[in-house]
Design an enzyme around this catalytic site. Structure first.
Site: not given
Ligand code: F0G
Length: 461
Positions: A76, A128-129, A219, A262, A386, A452
Site C-alpha cells: 500500500y 482535448f475533451t 500534455d 497511449k 470528433r 459524446f
Molecule cells: N489528453 C489527451 C491528448 C488525450 O488524448 C486523452 C485521452 C487524455 C488527455 C485523457 O487521458 O483517457 O487516460 O483519462 N484520450 C483518449 C482518446 C480517451 O480516445 O483520444 P485518459
C-alpha cells in the site's frame, strides 16, 4: 537478374498470442448500431471486428511488460514499483516529481484544482475533451491558441500543433499574465488529427512564457509520436534519437499530465509530473482524496511496472517508425480511394473530413457521427466522432461549432496487421461510393458531461 529497388520495412516484433474475433453479418450490425443509439461508444465490443475507436488502453503489451507485471510490488505504501516508475520518468522525461494516477484525466483534475483559480484563462493548443472540462470545472476559461492551419483539414503545414504566440500575446495583453496560470501544450495534438508541435515553436514559447512568468504544462500523452515527426521533418533533428528529442521537448516545460494508455503501451495508467516542489506537495496530498496513496495513485504495483517498461519501449526508434508507418500506410490507401482525410497524415490515426465526405448534411445533422455509424454497418469497423458532438457545450450552454468535423480511425499500437488496414480502407471506400444516399441523425438523449460518450441518436427520415 533484376535488382530489387524497393525494400519494405516491417514491425520490430512478432506475435506470441492472438485474440480471436467474432465475425458479424450486416443484418446483425444494423440491429447493433440501432440498439446503440447510433453511437459507436455504446456498441458492445464483442460485436466489433476491427476496433479503431481509440488508441487509448488498447495497445498490445510486450512479453517484457507482462514479465514486469509479475514483479509488481503491491504494498500500500512505498511500493518498489513506484520508485521504478519515478526513476524512469526522471531519466527519460526529465521531470523532477511524480504523482501516479489511474489515467490521464485524473492527473488533469488534480493539476487543474491546484493551479487554476476561478476566472483564470487557460490557453491551449486546441482543446482535448477531458482536459478542457477539468479546466472549466476548476473555474478556468479555455482559450484556443493553436495556429489557424490546425483548423483547416487541407492545410499541409508540417507542424499544425504549433502555438500561435501572437494569439497568446493578445490574451496576456488583454487579461494580464497573472490571470494565466499556465499554457497547456499538447504534443501531437489529438483533436487536430495527431499533428505535431515543432521544437522551434516550443523554444519560442518557452522564451515568451519565461518573460511573463507563466508556466507551461505539457500534455505528453503522445510525446514520442511528436518526437518522431520532429526527427522526420525538423532541421537539425534527423540524426537525434526519439529518446533525445523527447527529453528536449520536456525540458522546455514545467510539468506534465500523461495518459500512459497511449504512447506508453499499457492498458491503464497515467501520472502527473512537475518540477515545482510546492505544486508537487499539494498534488501528492490531493491524490489521496481521489486516487489513493501518492505511491500508487489508483494503480496496482504491476501497472506501474508495465508503464515503466512501456515508456522505454515507446522511445525505441524502430518502434515509432513502425507505429506511425502503419498509420501512414492506411492514410495513403485512403487517399488512393480519394477519401477526404486530414493532411498531413497524423501519428495515431486517420481523420476523415466528414463535412467533405457528406457535404449534403449540415453540422446539426451530425455528419461525423453519421459516418462512424455507416462504417460500422458496412464492415464492423468501429471509429469515433470528433466533431460537434465531442465539442459539447460552452459553460453558458451554447453548442460549440468546431470547424473540424472528423471521424477518427485510431490505430491501437502493435495490434492490427497490414491486411486489417486494407479491409478498413476498402470499407471506407465502399461507404464513400454510396455517400449521396446517406441520411443524417438527430440527437434524442444528451448527457450533461462529455456527451459524446453516452449520447443517443435516431436516423433522420
Ligand atoms: N489528453 C489527451 C491528448 C488525450 O488524448 C486523452 C485521452 C487524455 C488527455 C485523457 O487521458 O483517457 O487516460 O483519462 N484520450 C483518449 C482518446 C480517451 O480516445 O483520444 P485518459
Amino acid at each position: 537478374m533484376k535488382t530489387i529497388k524497393k525494400r519494405s520495412w516491417a514491425e520490430p516484433y512478432k506475435m506470441k498470442m492472438v485474440e480471436l474475433l467474432k465475425m458479424t453479418t450486416e443484418k446483425q450490425r444494423l440491429k447493433a448500431i440501432k440498439d446503440a443509439g447510433y453511437n459507436t461508444f455504446l456498441l458492445p465490443s464483442a460485436d466489433v471486428y476491427i476496433d479503431l475507436l481509440t488508441d487509448s488502453g488498447t495497445n498490445s503489451m510486450s512479453d517484457r511488460q507482462w514479465s514486469a507485471f509479475m514483479t509488481g510490488d503491491e504494498a500500500y505504501a512505498g511500493s518498489k514499483s513506484y520508485y521504478i516508475l519515478e526513476e524512469t520518468i526522471q531519466k527519460y522525461y526529465g521531470y523532477k516529481y511524480v504523482v501516479p494516477t489511474h489515467q490521464g484525466r485524473a492527473a488533469e483534475n488534480i493539476l487543474s484544482q491546484i493551479l487554476i483559480k476561478k476566472g483564470d484563462i487557460v490557453p491551449g493548443n486546441m482543446y482535448f475533451t477531458t482536459t478542457r472540462l477539468h479546466q472549466e470545472l476548476a473555474g478556468g476559461i479555455f482559450a484556443d491558441v493553436i495556429i489557424d492551419e490546425a483548423h483547416d483539414p487541407l492545410s499541409e503545414h508540417p507542424f499544425k500543433g504549433n502555438v500561435d504566440i501572437a494569439k497568446l500575446d493578445k490574451l496576456v495583453k488583454k487579461h494580464g499574465a497573472k490571470k494565466i496560470p499556465y499554457v497547456c501544450v499538447a504534443t501531437n495534438v489529438n483533436m487536430a488529427g495527431g499533428q505535431p508541435v515543432s521544437m522551434e515553436n516550443l523554444k519560442e514559447l518557452r522564451a515568451y512564457t519565461k518573460k511573463h512568468g507563466i508556466r507551461i504544462i505539457h500534455d505528453m500523452t503522445r510525446v514520442a509520436e511528436n518526437a518522431f515527426f520532429i526527427q522526420q521533418r525538423e532541421k537539425g533533428y534527423a540524426k537525434k534519437t526519439i529518446a533525445q528529442i523527447v527529453k528536449e521537448i520536456c525540458s522546455y516545460t514545467d510539468g506534465a499530465t500523461m495518459s500512459a494508455k497511449k504512447d506508453a503501451l499499457v492498458n491503464i495508467g497515467g501520472f502527473m509530473a512537475i518540477n515545482d516542489w510546492d505544486v508537487f506537495e499539494e498534488a501528492r496530498n490531493l491524490v489521496v482524496v481521489y486516487e489513493g496513496l501518492h505511491t500508487y495513485g489508483g494503480l496496482a504495483g504491476r501497472d506501474m511496472e508495465a508503464v515503466a517498461v512501456g515508456i522505454v519501449e515507446s522511445l525505441n526508434d524502430d518502434h515509432q517508425k513502425a507505429r506511425v508507418g502503419q498509420v501512414e500506410y492506411l492514410g495513403h490507401k485512403m487517399m488512393e480511394y480519394n477519401i477526404p482525410i486530414v493532411k498531413p497524415i497524423g501519428g495515431h490515426g486517420i481523420f476523415v473530413d466528414a463535412k467533405a465526405f457528406l457535404p449534403h448534411l449540415t453540422q446539426d445533422q451530425f455528419p461525423a457521427q453519421t459516418l462512424a455509424a455507416e462504417l460500422y454497418v458496412d464492415s464492423g469497423v468501429r471509429t469515433m466522432e470528433r466533431g460537434i458532438v465531442s465539442a459539447g457545450r460552452k459553460p453558458n450552454g451554447e453548442n460549440y461549432y468546431p470547424k473540424l468535423e472528423l471521424v477518427r480511425f485510431t490505430i491501437p499500437r502493435r495490434v492490427y496487421t497490414q491486411a486489417h488496414m486494407d479491409v478498413i480502407a476498402e470499407s471506407a471506400a465502399a461507404v464513400y461510393e454510396r455517400r449521396k444516399s446517406i441520411k443524417g441523425l438527430k440527437m434524442v438523449y444528451e448527457p450533461k458531461y462529455l456527451r459524446f460518450f453516452q449520447a443517443r441518436f435516431e436516423k433522420l427520415k
